[in-house]
Write a protein that holds these residues in place. Sequence first.
Motif, short mmCIF file in Angstrom:
data_model
loop_
_atom_site.label_atom_id
_atom_site.label_comp_id
_atom_site.label_asym_id
_atom_site.label_seq_id
_atom_site.Cartn_x
_atom_site.Cartn_y
_atom_site.Cartn_z
N ALA A 138 0.99 -0.71 0.08
CA ALA A 138 0.24 -0.03 -0.18
C ALA A 138 1.04 1.32 -0.22
CB ALA A 138 -0.76 -0.01 1.00
N LYS A 139 2.30 1.48 0.77
CA LYS A 139 2.68 2.60 0.94
C LYS A 139 3.30 2.95 -0.88
CE LYS A 139 3.93 1.95 5.43
NZ LYS A 139 4.42 1.74 6.51
N ALA A 140 3.72 1.88 -1.09
CA ALA A 140 4.58 2.05 -2.22
C ALA A 140 3.99 2.50 -3.42
CB ALA A 140 4.68 0.26 -3.08
N HIS A 141 2.36 1.73 -4.07
CA HIS A 141 1.42 1.95 -4.31
C HIS A 141 1.01 3.92 -4.30
CE1 HIS A 141 -0.85 -2.31 -4.53
NE2 HIS A 141 0.20 -1.99 -5.07
N ILE A 142 0.35 3.50 -3.25
CA ILE A 142 0.79 5.52 -3.05
C ILE A 142 1.33 6.22 -3.26
CG2 ILE A 142 0.19 7.06 -0.45
CD1 ILE A 142 -1.65 5.16 0.52
N ALA A 143 2.87 6.34 -2.96
CA ALA A 143 3.45 6.89 -3.68
C ALA A 143 3.98 6.73 -4.95
CB ALA A 143 5.43 5.97 -2.61
N ASP A 200 3.95 10.21 -7.24
CA ASP A 200 5.10 10.49 -8.38
C ASP A 200 4.43 10.52 -9.64
OD1 ASP A 200 6.30 10.38 -5.75
OD2 ASP A 200 7.58 8.31 -6.81
N LEU A 201 3.33 10.27 -9.55
CA LEU A 201 2.78 11.01 -11.89
C LEU A 201 2.34 12.47 -11.32
CD1 LEU A 201 0.88 7.63 -12.38
CD2 LEU A 201 3.23 8.48 -12.77
N GLY A 202 1.68 12.69 -10.02
CA GLY A 202 1.52 14.16 -10.40
C GLY A 202 -0.15 14.18 -9.36
N VAL A 203 -0.76 13.10 -9.36
CA VAL A 203 -2.37 13.57 -7.96
C VAL A 203 -2.16 14.19 -7.30
CG1 VAL A 203 -2.48 11.41 -9.38
CG2 VAL A 203 -2.22 11.26 -6.65
N SER A 204 -3.30 14.94 -6.76
CA SER A 204 -3.10 15.63 -5.58
C SER A 204 -4.17 14.56 -4.30
CB SER A 204 -3.89 17.00 -5.74
OG SER A 204 -4.75 17.17 -7.18
N THR A 205 -4.83 13.81 -4.37
CA THR A 205 -5.42 13.57 -3.79
C THR A 205 -6.10 12.21 -3.89
OG1 THR A 205 -7.37 15.08 -3.57
CG2 THR A 205 -8.58 13.55 -2.63
N THR A 247 6.42 8.41 6.12
CA THR A 247 7.23 7.14 5.00
C THR A 247 7.33 7.47 3.84
OG1 THR A 247 5.35 5.93 5.01
CG2 THR A 247 6.39 5.85 7.26
N ARG A 248 6.80 8.11 3.01
CA ARG A 248 6.70 7.95 1.54
C ARG A 248 8.18 8.53 0.85
NH1 ARG A 248 4.72 13.42 -2.56
NH2 ARG A 248 5.58 12.29 -4.08
N PRO A 249 8.75 7.63 0.30
CA PRO A 249 10.24 8.08 0.29
C PRO A 249 11.10 8.78 -0.98
CG PRO A 249 9.87 6.05 -1.05
CD PRO A 249 8.25 6.22 -0.48
N ASP A 250 11.94 9.41 -0.77
CA ASP A 250 12.01 11.10 -1.33
C ASP A 250 12.34 11.40 -3.04
OD1 ASP A 250 13.07 11.72 1.49
OD2 ASP A 250 15.27 11.00 0.71
N GLU A 251 11.98 9.92 -3.25
CA GLU A 251 11.44 10.12 -4.81
C GLU A 251 10.68 10.66 -5.52
OE1 GLU A 251 12.48 7.13 -3.77
OE2 GLU A 251 14.34 6.76 -4.35
N VAL A 252 10.77 11.48 -6.49
CA VAL A 252 9.32 12.31 -6.85
C VAL A 252 8.93 12.55 -8.19
CG1 VAL A 252 9.75 14.35 -5.19
CG2 VAL A 252 11.19 14.57 -7.33
N GLY A 253 9.26 11.35 -9.09
CA GLY A 253 9.17 10.60 -10.15
C GLY A 253 8.98 12.37 -10.57
N THR A 254 7.34 12.28 -11.89
CA THR A 254 7.06 12.87 -13.03
C THR A 254 6.55 14.24 -12.49
OG1 THR A 254 5.67 12.10 -13.50
CG2 THR A 254 7.83 11.33 -14.90
N TYR A 313 8.32 21.07 -5.27
CA TYR A 313 7.21 20.12 -4.89
C TYR A 313 7.17 19.51 -3.66
CZ TYR A 313 4.41 15.61 -5.54
OH TYR A 313 3.96 14.73 -5.03
N LYS A 314 8.41 19.12 -3.20
CA LYS A 314 8.89 18.20 -1.90
C LYS A 314 8.13 19.27 -0.90
CE LYS A 314 12.22 15.27 -2.66
NZ LYS A 314 14.03 14.88 -2.05
N ALA A 315 8.04 20.86 -1.45
CA ALA A 315 7.59 22.25 -0.07
C ALA A 315 6.19 21.86 0.09
CB ALA A 315 8.70 22.76 0.22
N LYS A 316 5.52 21.69 -1.28
CA LYS A 316 3.87 21.81 -1.01
C LYS A 316 3.91 20.23 -1.42
CE LYS A 316 3.90 26.25 -4.06
NZ LYS A 316 3.12 27.12 -3.04
N ALA A 317 4.26 19.21 -1.53
CA ALA A 317 3.56 17.83 -1.20
C ALA A 317 3.33 17.15 -0.08
CB ALA A 317 4.74 17.00 -2.50
N ASP A 318 2.80 18.09 0.44
CA ASP A 318 2.52 17.55 2.24
C ASP A 318 0.84 17.70 2.42
OD1 ASP A 318 3.19 16.29 4.30
OD2 ASP A 318 3.22 18.91 5.39
#
Length: 349
Positions: free
Chosen positions: A159-164, A168-173, A200-207, A219-224
């Motif tokens: 589940a954690k991997a799926h959510i990440a 990483d694709l850019g969804v917002s919810t 627990t989200r990995p540091d990778e951000v994808g696209t 992105y990392k600053a806003k994606a919380d």
Amino acid sequence: MRVQSIALTAAAAAALCGFTVYQAPKHFNPMIDLHIAKKPVFGLYAPANPRMGRGGAGRAGAPGGAGGVTPAGAPAAAPATPPTPKTPSQLVADAFAYKPTDFIFDGSMEGDFDRAYAPFSEWIKAVAEQGAVDRTGYPHLHHPIVVKTHKISEDTIAAKAHIAKQLDLGVSTVVFVETESATELKTGLNAMRFKSHGGTRPDEVGTAPALWGMTDKEYKAKADLWPLNPNGELTNWTIVETPKGLANVREIAAVKGISVLLPGAGTLRQLYTTVDSTTKERKFDAVAWEASIQKVLAACKEFDIPCGYPANDPATVEERTKQGFSVFIAGWGDNGFKAVEYGKKASGR
């Protein structure tokens, strides 16, 4: 000084009278500003090609899937000669052409995640190519993307991997389905937050940064997760749709970090439908079903969380709005358009 004094006096007077003073939008994810202002939110399932075969997990060439918050009413039967499927680019163009919607919803990854993720990724590529950000007035997502993820407690590591991968694709919810405990919910919420934000989200951000039109750092600053982080741009929706979830709904609603809580109306309907072993007649317990819907709504009200509901027509929007629901998901098409447009007009939006 006099102008400033008048402005402050007017603001104070409005506050004393119980009115909300208008503030300019500030969030990149505009749904958050609607939540803050306690305004209703109306959105649509993503447009999709007709289903192929029976009971498929997805729709050809596009996101889809329904699950617990499927809009009422079954899709029309496919014509004898099906039309040529639209490409992801064409489907995204259709979605973007409809301006009134507050979000685009995809439920395809609730079931077989790996099978649905590939076509969804192609759809997201088309979103990035056509541009997800509107810079009119201030930079913001013009069609925020809301996606379901697979049930968390079945396999928390997966589940954690799926959510990440979805983030990483850019969804917002991200929408959690069949939520049954506070522990399960907290696991999912933490998976939406980078380790630098306590998750627990990995540091990778994808696209995701490219789709949001930002650098990786921005992105990392806003994606919380909002509202845990008032400056965050990600939100969580949580669905309660099982007997255990209903029993624990207050415990679930008490967890900080949920933006919208929903009863899984479609799944709950199945729960309260039985088949007579002799006559094979299906019996639907409408009273028990409605009681389950109202139990979730009561938890929303108690913990001051917006409550969501599938509404594919203006009548349902009107009825459920009077009860206290304020976030609505409609199917793509004329009925859904009418539901969205009615809701926005009726609410003064």
